[in-house]
Design an enzyme around this catalytic site. Structure first.
Site, PDB file in Angstrom:
ATOM      1  N   HIS A  89      -2.241  -2.041   8.399  1.00  0.00           N
ATOM      2  CA  HIS A  89      -2.406  -2.498   7.070  1.00  0.00           C
ATOM      3  C   HIS A  89      -1.581  -2.467   6.147  1.00  0.00           C
ATOM      4  O   HIS A  89      -0.595  -1.550   6.199  1.00  0.00           O
ATOM      5  CB  HIS A  89      -3.854  -1.935   6.614  1.00  0.00           C
ATOM      6  CG  HIS A  89      -3.798  -0.398   6.633  1.00  0.00           C
ATOM      7  ND1 HIS A  89      -3.196   0.207   5.644  1.00  0.00           N
ATOM      8  CD2 HIS A  89      -4.292   0.416   7.421  1.00  0.00           C
ATOM      9  CE1 HIS A  89      -3.162   1.358   5.932  1.00  0.00           C
ATOM     10  NE2 HIS A  89      -4.125   1.483   7.015  1.00  0.00           N
ATOM     11  N   GLY A  90      -1.604  -3.054   4.997  1.00  0.00           N
ATOM     12  CA  GLY A  90      -0.486  -2.990   3.918  1.00  0.00           C
ATOM     13  C   GLY A  90      -0.921  -1.562   3.043  1.00  0.00           C
ATOM     14  O   GLY A  90      -1.831  -0.995   3.466  1.00  0.00           O
TER      15      GLY A  90
END
Length: 356
Positions: A89-90
């Site tokens: 994920h970011g």
């Protein structure tokens, strides 16, 4: 940008009848910090999975949308026909647990006697006072959610991948894109941002529609596949819920290396050493990384530690991941077999289609 198995997003792109070749490869090599980056911290190489993507790949700083291909990655005679990627994920906020610990540490600093004109141990500024006055802007509701910088991470990654592999990411193949994610909100949001980045690639200048209205559809949630460790009874019993599984981690927390850092930080911040522990020290260390990654700010938390401290804290974090997610226990890696079986089944199916 491919960082370890926890909390992953799976992306698969394939033409109708094509040989599948897995390109499970980082698109950048680990690099030193960009020397002209004013926000960079000397501690950045030691933050592990909390490192800014720009610090792992300085090429993102001048142009985060420009693809950078390793000339040895693909020979001219090799044509990619399928891309399978496991993507973390970011950039996210700290978890609520981390925020509560930070609030506890911040409270210790604010409770120090004030107005006595104390200087730091070396006669410099009082770092403890500076941190007591430093805004504590984290709130419990953030609890590991994706930040806007994280959405930008994913949009830009999509643009780079589409530019690197234009044949795979052609508009004709857009409907064949498949995204699978865990139910973690930061992963679902990362998948949505990735699709928005592809929309920008296909329709520059046009605002993206809701992901549910895109031709390829929204990311599909599959926790059994993407959070396989939560569905492995042996892992849950022997590691996750086993109070003794992290014995070596707890031993290191009370060992001489960490105790030296506790004493050093206590003297630097001018708080009683008995009020500190390894968990609070780690939170202070990672707050430097969160401020840097989320806001691009080198905060005073970065001044609490030097490189030698960072190496010890990096080891502590690596030790935890070794026993909880890595090779410490055999079941840790075996629990991921379901995911990799799924990947190779897709590859085998594509090969069969090609050979017909």
């Amino acid at each position: 940008m491919l960082r370890g198995p926890p909390r992953l997003l799976k992306v698969s792109v394939a033409p109708v009848a094509a040989l599948a070749v897995a390109l499970l490869s980082s698109l950048s090599r680990c690099s030193l910090l960009e020397p002209d980056d004013p926000a960079a911290s000397a501690l950045s190489p030691y933050f592990g999975t909390k490192t800014r993507y720009e610090d792992a790949n300085p090429g993102l700083l001048p142009d985060p949308e420009a693809p950078r291909r390793d000339p040895e990655l693909l020979e001219d005679a090799c044509t990619p026909v399928q891309l399978v990627a496991l993507i973390r994920h970011g950039t996210r906020y700290p978890t609520a647990k981390q925020i509560r610990k930070l609030r506890q540490l911040h409270g210790l600093l604010q409770a120090r006697p004030s107005g006595d004109g104390r200087a730091g141990p070396a006669g410099g500024r009082d770092l403890g006072a500076a941190l007591a006055d430093w805004p504590l802007w984290y709130a419990d509701w953030m609890d590991g959610q994706l930040v806007e910088k994280g959405r930008q991470d994913m949009r830009q990654l999509a643009l780079r991948l589409a530019s690197l592999f234009p044949a795979l990411f052609s508009l004709e193949n857009y409907g064949r894109l498949q995204l699978v994610t865990s139910s973690k909100h930061r992963c679902v949001d990362s998948g949505a941002a990735f699709l928005q980045g592809l929309w920008e690639h296909y329709h520059p200048g046009l605002p993206p529609p809701d992901v549910a209205d895109m031709e390829c559809g929204p990311p599909r949630i599959n926790d059994k596949l993407m959070r396989f460790f939560d569905h492995c009874e042996k892992f849950l019993t022997e590691v996750e819920k086993n109070a003794t599984a992290l014995y070596h981690v707890e031993a290191f927390k009370t060992g001489p290396e960490m105790q030296n850092i506790l004493k050093k930080v206590a003297a630097t911040l001018q708080v009683p050493v008995n009020n500190l522990n390894a968990d609070l020290i780690q939170v202070a260390f990672f707050t430097c990384s969160f401020d840097l990654a989320i806001k691009g700010v080198k905060s005073p938390w970065c001044d609490v530690f030097d490189i030698d401290d960072a190496k010890v804290l990096e080891y502590l974090n690596d030790l935890k991941q070794y026993w909880k997610r890595g090779y410490g226990y055999t079941i840790n890696s075996r629990s991921s077999c379901t995911l990799f079986q799924d990947i190779f089944q897709h590859l085998d199916k594509a090969i069969e289609q090609k050979q017909r």
